[in-house]
Structures are given as structure tokens and as C-alpha cells.
Design a protein around this motif. Sequence first.
Motif, mmCIF file in Angstrom:
data_model
loop_
_atom_site.group_PDB
_atom_site.id
_atom_site.type_symbol
_atom_site.label_atom_id
_atom_site.label_comp_id
_atom_site.label_asym_id
_atom_site.label_seq_id
_atom_site.Cartn_x
_atom_site.Cartn_y
_atom_site.Cartn_z
ATOM 1 N N ASN A 130 -15.954 18.416 33.761
ATOM 2 C CA ASN A 130 -16.181 17.833 32.448
ATOM 3 C C ASN A 130 -16.536 16.348 32.613
ATOM 4 O O ASN A 130 -15.983 15.490 31.949
ATOM 5 N N ARG A 165 -19.903 13.828 32.945
ATOM 6 C CA ARG A 165 -21.357 13.670 32.907
ATOM 7 C C ARG A 165 -21.786 12.779 34.072
ATOM 8 O O ARG A 165 -21.136 11.786 34.371
ATOM 9 N N VAL A 166 -22.881 13.151 34.700
ATOM 10 C CA VAL A 166 -23.390 12.387 35.838
ATOM 11 C C VAL A 166 -23.640 10.937 35.440
ATOM 12 O O VAL A 166 -23.302 10.020 36.189
ATOM 13 N N ASP A 167 -24.180 10.718 34.242
ATOM 14 C CA ASP A 167 -24.529 9.346 33.825
ATOM 15 C C ASP A 167 -23.308 8.469 33.526
ATOM 16 O O ASP A 167 -23.445 7.265 33.297
ATOM 17 N N ARG A 168 -22.113 9.030 33.545
ATOM 18 C CA ARG A 168 -20.888 8.250 33.337
ATOM 19 C C ARG A 168 -20.294 7.751 34.656
ATOM 20 O O ARG A 168 -19.374 6.946 34.666
ATOM 21 N N GLN A 193 -23.637 8.262 41.231
ATOM 22 C CA GLN A 193 -24.711 9.020 40.580
ATOM 23 C C GLN A 193 -25.792 9.377 41.587
ATOM 24 O O GLN A 193 -26.247 10.520 41.648
ATOM 25 N N GLU A 234 -14.548 10.856 32.601
ATOM 26 C CA GLU A 234 -14.799 11.923 31.624
ATOM 27 C C GLU A 234 -15.157 11.323 30.275
ATOM 28 O O GLU A 234 -14.731 10.269 29.912
ATOM 29 N N ILE A 255 -25.242 18.753 40.789
ATOM 30 C CA ILE A 255 -25.457 18.642 39.346
ATOM 31 C C ILE A 255 -25.704 20.013 38.739
ATOM 32 O O ILE A 255 -26.442 20.827 39.292
ATOM 33 N N GLU A 296 -26.298 18.270 32.931
ATOM 34 C CA GLU A 296 -25.987 16.829 32.923
ATOM 35 C C GLU A 296 -24.619 16.556 33.532
ATOM 36 O O GLU A 296 -24.145 15.423 33.516
ATOM 37 N N TYR A 297 -23.981 17.589 34.050
ATOM 38 C CA TYR A 297 -22.606 17.459 34.515
ATOM 39 C C TYR A 297 -22.491 17.576 36.040
ATOM 40 O O TYR A 297 -23.323 18.179 36.706
#
Length: 138
Positions: free
Chosen positions: A100, A102-105, A111, A138, A77, A80-81
Motif C-alpha cells: 500500500n 505509491r512509488v511516487d511517495r 523510486q 504510505e 512496480i 503505481e504501487y
Amino acid sequence: VGGFSEDAKVQEQIYYELCRHLVTRDVGLDDPVRDMSTSKLKEQGWSVYQDEIDDVTIFKNINGLCQVCQGKRHLGIAGEYVAVFQGPIGVQGQQMEVLNVRVDRLPVEWQEKVKRGELDFSSEQELLEALDSIDEYE
């Protein structure tokens, strides 16, 4: 004047601090290392150990990754990416790229693995295939 006799068995040992691997090789008769004086080797950061039967070990610590670990990659990480790091899991290698994504996606399972730095790849090809599947987040 320097160098080691042809009869001397010369061994090189390099300890890579980041991956904690010790790489050992026998120094052949045609290797330029054999022609170097002990003082020249020490100037270059080598410790030189010579036993009573003229066998020699030259040793050096390197703050880096061994050749094998340099080719490995793992995801971690950056902010946040998702980021790609050099080296195997558990090694804080150089950050190669921030994706590009985000970890939360990511799916929850991914995760968790990314947060723990547990997604590793033994080759650039393996990493690229995994990144293709990550692109959809993404």
C-alpha cells in the motif's frame, strides 16, 4: 526392467530457466532415480545421456527458479504501487504482494531503484526490515 548399474556414476542436472542456473548433483546408490528405466525417466521429462563407460547424466529444463533464488525477493512496480517479487534482481519471478505504498511517495533514490528493479533482498527477514522503513511513505 531398468535402472543403472551400481558401477555407473549418475549425475542429475536441472537448468532453471527463470534464473538461468544449472544445478548439478550426484545421484547416490540409494536414490530411487537409479532404479528407473531410461524410458520412465524420459516420460518424466528427463533427457538421458550415457557414455561408453556407463556414466549417466540426466538433464531437465524447468521453467522456474532454483532453490536459492526462490528465497530471494526484490521490489518492483505494479501499477503505481510498490510490489514484492520472488527471485533476485533481473528475474521476472512471481509477484508476491502489492504494498500500500505509491512509488511516487518514496524518496527519489528509492523510486529510481524500484523502477529499475534494483532493490533486492537475500532473505525474507531483510525484506521485512526494509518494508518497515517503507511503511512511513504510505
